[in-house]
Scaffold this motif. Structure first.
Motif, short mmCIF file in Angstrom:
data_model
loop_
_atom_site.label_atom_id
_atom_site.label_comp_id
_atom_site.label_asym_id
_atom_site.label_seq_id
_atom_site.Cartn_x
_atom_site.Cartn_y
_atom_site.Cartn_z
N PHE A 155 -5.78 0.59 -33.44
CA PHE A 155 -5.79 -1.29 -33.13
C PHE A 155 -4.23 -1.19 -33.42
CE2 PHE A 155 -10.02 -1.56 -34.01
CZ PHE A 155 -10.82 -1.19 -33.36
N ASN A 156 -3.38 -1.98 -32.40
CA ASN A 156 -2.26 -2.70 -32.61
C ASN A 156 -2.20 -3.85 -32.90
OD1 ASN A 156 -2.07 -4.13 -30.64
ND2 ASN A 156 -1.75 -3.20 -29.07
N ASP A 157 -1.09 -4.90 -32.98
CA ASP A 157 -1.51 -6.05 -34.55
C ASP A 157 -1.81 -6.49 -33.25
OD1 ASP A 157 -0.19 -5.07 -36.16
OD2 ASP A 157 1.94 -5.72 -35.46
N HIS A 158 -1.23 -6.72 -31.95
CA HIS A 158 -2.51 -7.53 -31.16
C HIS A 158 -3.88 -8.07 -31.70
CE1 HIS A 158 1.27 -9.72 -28.72
NE2 HIS A 158 1.90 -7.65 -28.60
N THR A 159 -4.24 -6.52 -31.28
CA THR A 159 -5.03 -6.15 -31.81
C THR A 159 -6.35 -5.95 -32.88
OG1 THR A 159 -5.53 -4.39 -29.81
CG2 THR A 159 -7.48 -4.69 -31.38
N LEU A 160 -5.59 -6.53 -34.11
CA LEU A 160 -6.18 -6.60 -35.49
C LEU A 160 -5.96 -7.92 -35.59
CD1 LEU A 160 -3.71 -3.72 -37.47
CD2 LEU A 160 -6.26 -3.54 -36.94
N ALA A 161 -5.31 -9.07 -34.69
CA ALA A 161 -4.92 -9.89 -34.79
C ALA A 161 -6.75 -11.27 -34.52
CB ALA A 161 -4.11 -11.00 -34.17
N GLU A 162 -7.37 -10.38 -33.76
CA GLU A 162 -9.00 -10.11 -33.42
C GLU A 162 -9.81 -9.72 -34.19
OE1 GLU A 162 -9.38 -10.44 -29.24
OE2 GLU A 162 -7.01 -11.20 -28.87
N PRO A 163 -10.45 -10.40 -35.52
CA PRO A 163 -11.48 -10.20 -36.38
C PRO A 163 -12.18 -9.08 -35.82
CG PRO A 163 -11.28 -12.23 -37.23
CD PRO A 163 -10.35 -12.12 -35.16
N ALA A 164 -13.09 -8.91 -34.94
CA ALA A 164 -14.37 -8.34 -33.99
C ALA A 164 -13.09 -6.67 -34.17
CB ALA A 164 -14.54 -8.91 -32.79
N TYR A 165 -12.52 -6.35 -34.04
CA TYR A 165 -12.22 -4.24 -33.87
C TYR A 165 -12.84 -4.47 -35.44
CZ TYR A 165 -10.58 -6.54 -28.96
OH TYR A 165 -11.35 -5.97 -27.88
N GLU A 166 -11.89 -4.79 -36.34
CA GLU A 166 -11.67 -4.00 -37.21
C GLU A 166 -13.05 -4.82 -37.75
OE1 GLU A 166 -10.14 -2.64 -40.63
OE2 GLU A 166 -9.48 -2.47 -38.60
N ASP A 167 -14.29 -5.94 -37.45
CA ASP A 167 -15.60 -5.97 -38.06
C ASP A 167 -16.05 -4.69 -37.28
OD1 ASP A 167 -14.63 -7.74 -39.34
OD2 ASP A 167 -15.21 -9.58 -37.94
N ALA A 168 -15.85 -4.20 -36.65
CA ALA A 168 -16.78 -3.00 -35.63
C ALA A 168 -16.45 -2.15 -36.44
CB ALA A 168 -16.34 -3.07 -34.24
N VAL A 169 -15.52 -1.74 -36.67
CA VAL A 169 -15.19 -0.51 -37.99
C VAL A 169 -15.59 -0.27 -39.23
CG1 VAL A 169 -13.26 1.17 -38.80
CG2 VAL A 169 -13.11 0.09 -36.10
N LYS A 170 -15.10 -1.00 -39.08
CA LYS A 170 -16.35 -1.96 -40.93
C LYS A 170 -17.94 -1.61 -40.76
CE LYS A 170 -12.91 -5.14 -42.28
NZ LYS A 170 -12.74 -6.12 -42.76
N ARG A 171 -18.17 -1.90 -39.94
CA ARG A 171 -19.70 -1.38 -39.60
C ARG A 171 -20.34 -0.39 -39.61
NH1 ARG A 171 -19.07 -6.27 -36.28
NH2 ARG A 171 -19.13 -5.19 -34.56
#
Length: 204
Positions: A155-171
């Protein structure tokens, strides 16, 4: 004046427009990324190789594009690599590399038809995120891995700026069905000052 594909990819609208953009970009894609210091394929491939137990096991390079990711996987030691992408012009360039055992065109939003466990490692390097494939692709890939199967992605910086992506990994991590033996933030496109998280997920 050359086109600024890096800016266009984040503003393009429809799926048809995105396909045309990548078709137009196919012949200059490698040089554009290399000039801008594209580090993510090497980082993902080396991360996966550091966790994998068998570098001869079958690997699927999802969103393989022109094959930069496949080249990185091979350089990291993987020897049995197949690839798929949604863009035929990108696949034409990838095929000319002679890296992949098999290559095929996939359809956006259509589930993969190969049997679960066909591949021990699945990669989606620079593929999922803002301006690219939706988070559903991550789940589609993970659904095709057997126990101890690995997936590497970024996930690049543009993507990490949208919490939904990292939240999916945490789930996924909190579900108890996946562990994350590798997660590291580091260089993505160095000349553009952009970084990315690289992940390896392993099915428990």
């Amino acid at each position: 004046m050359s086109r600024d594909f890096f800016s266009e990819v984040y503003s393009v609208g429809s799926a048809e427009q995105k396909q045309k953009l990548y078709s137009d970009w196919a012949d200059s894609y490698d040089s554009d990324l290399q000039i801008n210091g594209y580090r993510t394929p090497k980082r993902c491939a080396e991360a996966a190789a550091s966790v994998a137990t068998d570098l001869a096991a079958p690997v699927l390079d999802v969103g393989c594009g022109t094959g930069l990711s496949g080249l990185a996987l091979r350089t990291a030691g993987f020897t049995n690599i197949s690839g798929t992408d949604v863009n035929a012009d990108m696949l034409r360039v990838a095929e000319a590399r002679g890296i992949y055992r098999t290559l095929w065109k996939s359809d956006p939003g259509v589930p993969f038809s190969f049997e679960t466990g066909t591949y021990s490692v699945i990669s989606a390097i620079g593929v999922i995120g803002r301006g690219a494939a939706p988070i559903q692709l991550l789940h589609d890939c993970l659904a095709k891995l057997d126990s101890r199967g690995l997936m590497t992605f970024s996930f690049n910086d543009h993507t990490l700026a949208e919490p939904a992506y990292e939240d999916a990994v945490k789930r996924l991590e909190n579900s108890g069905e996946w562990e994350i033996p590798f997660r590291q933030y580091g260089p993505h496109l160095t000349e553009l000052g952009m970084n990315a998280n690289v992940y390896v997920l392993r099915k428990v």
